[in-house]
Design an enzyme around this catalytic site. Structure first.
Site, PDB file in Angstrom:
ATOM      1  N   GLN A 165       0.791  -1.226   0.000  1.00 23.32           N
ATOM      2  CA  GLN A 165       0.000   0.000   0.000  1.00 23.32           C
ATOM      3  C   GLN A 165       0.827   1.281   0.000  1.00 23.32           C
ATOM      4  O   GLN A 165       0.440   2.260  -0.631  1.00 23.32           O
ATOM      5  CB  GLN A 165      -0.927  -0.017   1.216  1.00 23.32           C
ATOM      6  CG  GLN A 165      -2.091   0.933   1.118  1.00 23.32           C
ATOM      7  CD  GLN A 165      -3.257   0.435   1.948  1.00 23.32           C
ATOM      8  OE1 GLN A 165      -4.111  -0.287   1.470  1.00 23.32           O
ATOM      9  NE2 GLN A 165      -3.275   0.811   3.207  1.00 23.32           N
ATOM     10  N   GLU A 207      -3.114   9.347  -1.405  1.00 26.04           N
ATOM     11  CA  GLU A 207      -2.316  10.011  -0.375  1.00 26.04           C
ATOM     12  C   GLU A 207      -1.203  10.870  -0.954  1.00 26.04           C
ATOM     13  O   GLU A 207      -0.310  11.305  -0.231  1.00 26.04           O
ATOM     14  CB  GLU A 207      -1.768   8.967   0.597  1.00 26.04           C
ATOM     15  CG  GLU A 207      -2.896   8.230   1.305  1.00 26.04           C
ATOM     16  CD  GLU A 207      -2.420   7.287   2.381  1.00 26.04           C
ATOM     17  OE1 GLU A 207      -1.195   7.067   2.492  1.00 26.04           O
ATOM     18  OE2 GLU A 207      -3.269   6.770   3.125  1.00 26.04           O
ATOM     19  N   ASP A 244       4.170   0.166   4.213  1.00 26.16           N
ATOM     20  CA  ASP A 244       2.878  -0.254   4.753  1.00 26.16           C
ATOM     21  C   ASP A 244       2.396  -1.353   3.822  1.00 26.16           C
ATOM     22  O   ASP A 244       1.968  -1.090   2.699  1.00 26.16           O
ATOM     23  CB  ASP A 244       1.884   0.908   4.793  1.00 26.16           C
ATOM     24  CG  ASP A 244       0.498   0.472   5.278  1.00 26.16           C
ATOM     25  OD1 ASP A 244       0.335  -0.720   5.623  1.00 26.16           O
ATOM     26  OD2 ASP A 244      -0.417   1.315   5.311  1.00 26.16           O
ATOM     27  N   GLU A 285       4.848  -1.875   8.338  1.00 23.62           N
ATOM     28  CA  GLU A 285       3.519  -1.714   8.931  1.00 23.62           C
ATOM     29  C   GLU A 285       2.583  -2.794   8.403  1.00 23.62           C
ATOM     30  O   GLU A 285       2.553  -3.058   7.201  1.00 23.62           O
ATOM     31  CB  GLU A 285       2.967  -0.331   8.594  1.00 23.62           C
ATOM     32  CG  GLU A 285       1.571  -0.069   9.149  1.00 23.62           C
ATOM     33  CD  GLU A 285       1.014   1.266   8.682  1.00 23.62           C
ATOM     34  OE1 GLU A 285      -0.225   1.386   8.604  1.00 23.62           O
ATOM     35  OE2 GLU A 285       1.810   2.180   8.382  1.00 23.62           O
ATOM     36  N   ASP A 312      -1.222  -1.709  12.795  1.00 21.51           N
ATOM     37  CA  ASP A 312      -2.331  -0.781  12.526  1.00 21.51           C
ATOM     38  C   ASP A 312      -3.643  -1.547  12.649  1.00 21.51           C
ATOM     39  O   ASP A 312      -4.338  -1.449  13.657  1.00 21.51           O
ATOM     40  CB  ASP A 312      -2.172  -0.158  11.147  1.00 21.51           C
ATOM     41  CG  ASP A 312      -3.364   0.697  10.733  1.00 21.51           C
ATOM     42  OD1 ASP A 312      -4.169   1.063  11.615  1.00 21.51           O
ATOM     43  OD2 ASP A 312      -3.500   1.008   9.540  1.00 21.51           O
ATOM     44  N   LYS A 337      -4.584   6.203  15.000  1.00 27.41           N
ATOM     45  CA  LYS A 337      -5.548   6.903  14.147  1.00 27.41           C
ATOM     46  C   LYS A 337      -6.762   7.268  15.003  1.00 27.41           C
ATOM     47  O   LYS A 337      -7.543   6.379  15.367  1.00 27.41           O
ATOM     48  CB  LYS A 337      -5.979   6.016  12.977  1.00 27.41           C
ATOM     49  CG  LYS A 337      -4.871   5.684  11.992  1.00 27.41           C
ATOM     50  CD  LYS A 337      -5.366   4.683  10.951  1.00 27.41           C
ATOM     51  CE  LYS A 337      -4.310   4.425   9.879  1.00 27.41           C
ATOM     52  NZ  LYS A 337      -4.739   3.353   8.942  1.00 27.41           N
ATOM     53  N   ARG A 366      -5.700   9.414   7.375  1.00 21.44           N
ATOM     54  CA  ARG A 366      -6.406   8.371   6.635  1.00 21.44           C
ATOM     55  C   ARG A 366      -6.358   8.715   5.155  1.00 21.44           C
ATOM     56  O   ARG A 366      -6.023   9.836   4.774  1.00 21.44           O
ATOM     57  CB  ARG A 366      -7.867   8.233   7.086  1.00 21.44           C
ATOM     58  CG  ARG A 366      -8.084   7.909   8.550  1.00 21.44           C
ATOM     59  CD  ARG A 366      -7.353   6.676   9.049  1.00 21.44           C
ATOM     60  NE  ARG A 366      -7.698   5.411   8.415  1.00 21.44           N
ATOM     61  CZ  ARG A 366      -8.503   4.484   8.938  1.00 21.44           C
ATOM     62  NH1 ARG A 366      -9.076   4.712  10.121  1.00 21.44           N
ATOM     63  NH2 ARG A 366      -8.719   3.335   8.317  1.00 21.44           N
TER      64      ARG A 366
END
Length: 421
Positions: A165, A207, A244, A285, A312, A337, A366
């Protein structure tokens, strides 16, 4: 100041960075101080996250509307919070938890409770005429976090063929946050040039990182390292890499299926051992699916004394799950988060529990974000040490970085850059 109370709470539906509806809450105090807070939304969502309340009306925003949550704030939450002392954040948050009455905010939604919780904290800081990080963190709030900057997007954050990701650069060698931003921007510029020279697409994902169709993960690592070195920096000394993986997204029938691989847990851990020895990767992650407890134990045992192993989906900012991880030696860092749990108080409880047990903490955005910069203040207030808030494009990402630049200037000589993980 102690008798300043909450006079009005108003919620409205706005849009996040993906065009999906989200909530903005505005709080007006008895002295007419006003503050607003907006909540984000995730694309890759952990199974155990607090519930985000949506309308689920397919004829309205494809089911993503939040008018139910907005109405709950205006008609149910507001009457029970109005009149409370603005400065009693914990009591206010506990009232929000009580109003919901469930373990996972499934009745009124964590998006409802968080919008109100954060707006009240911002109003309190404003009425005291102090920065939010100082209001919630006190005089020890002075550590600027090391950013984990997502320069290549994949997985559920991009429409490309990469399964992992996020591919991140970590400016661990900077002397201050301002330098970390400059160094990272220079690498980001160079990375774009290199991708173009290889005829890869330089459009960006949710992102803000580039989202090219690069064939293999190893090629991504090589390209990023090339960009770092051609920018005049050295691996490890100036920059390291982070991933991640979001392994839950490709875990099925006790197998991990990505690219041309089909691994069992042991084989996947061996894969991670290979890439972390071959490349300067210092943070992984969600390398294991959230339900693969034995896998988490194994990777922590094999790599936990060498690199950062971040949970996470495993922890979802929930103290019960973090405590379970501590007791069972799962991971060595916790991603934080706020919208996974639903109030500022619960967010801080999760941070403190992790830090008390020598787990690193990383405050995180997020994929569906707004211009709200509260997480920048939480990072400094709690001395988290690390922040994930996307790449160096898309203004909803840059807003958080720019707020940290402002905070560093505000703290002046008191500011400390966290640096190496």
């Amino acid at each position: 100041m102690s008798n300043i109370t909450i006079n009005k709470i108003l919620a409205r539906q706005i849009l996040d960075s993906r065009g999906y509806p989200t909530i903005e809450a505005e709080v007006i105090l008895s002295n007419n101080t006003k503050a607003k807070a907006c909540v984000p939304s995730g694309a890759s969502v952990g199974k155990f996250e607090a519930v985000e309340l949506r309308d689920n009306d397919k004829n309205y925003y494809n089911g993503y509307g939040v008018t139910k949550a907005v109405n709950i704030i205006n008609s149910e939450i507001a009457p029970q919070i109005i009149g409370m002392n603005t400065l009693n954040q914990e009591k206010i948050d506990n009232t929000l938890i009580k109003i919901d009455g469930t373990d996972n905010k499934s009745r009124i939604g964590a998006n409802s409770t968080l919008a109100v919780s954060l707006a009240i904290a911002k109003a309190a800081a404003s009425t005291l005429n102090i920065p939010l990080y100082q209001y919630i963190g006190g005089i020890n709030a002075k550590v600027l976090p090391t950013p984990l900057i997502n320069v290549i997007n994949g997985g559920m954050h991009a429409d490309n063929n990469l399964d992992f990701q996020e591919f991140m650069i970590i400016p661990n060698g900077a002397n201050k946050f301002e330098d970390a931003m400059r160094m990272s921007a220079e690498v980001f510029f160079k990375l774009k040039q290199i991708l173009k020279s290889k005829q890869y697409n330089t459009s960006v994902g949710d992102e803000g990182g580039f989202a090219p169709n690069i064939k293999t993960n190893n090629e991504v690592f090589e390209i990023i390292i090339d960009a770092i070195e051609k920018s005049g920096y050295k691996m490890y000394k100036d920059f390291s890499l982070g991933l991640d993986v979001a392994a839950s997204t490709f875990y099925k029938d006790q197998k991990y299926k990505f690219a041309d691989y089909e691994f069992n847990t042991q084989e996947l851990v061996e894969y991670y051992k290979n890439i972390t020895s071959q490349y300067p990767i210092i943070s992984l992650e969600d390398p294991i699916a959230e339900e693969d407890t034995n896998g988490w134990k194994l990777i922590t045992q094999e790599l936990g004394n060498k690199i950062q192993i971040v949970g996470d989906d495993l922890f979802v900012t929930n103290c019960k799950l973090i405590q379970n991880g501590i007791q069972n030696n799962l991971a060595n860092a916790v991603l934080i988060k706020p919208n996974q749990i639903g109030t500022l108080t619960e967010t801080f409880n999760a941070i403190r529990l992790a830090q008390k047990n020598n787990y690193n903490t990383i405050i995180s955005h997020r994929s569906g974000e707004t211009e709200d910069t509260t997480i920048s203040h939480i990072a400094v207030a709690a001395n988290c040490g690390q922040i994930k808030t996307g790449s160096l494009s898309r203004s909803e990402r840059l807003a958080k970085y720019n707020e940290l630049l402002y905070i560093e200037k505000q703290l002046d000589i008191s500011a400390i850059y966290y640096g190496a993980l």
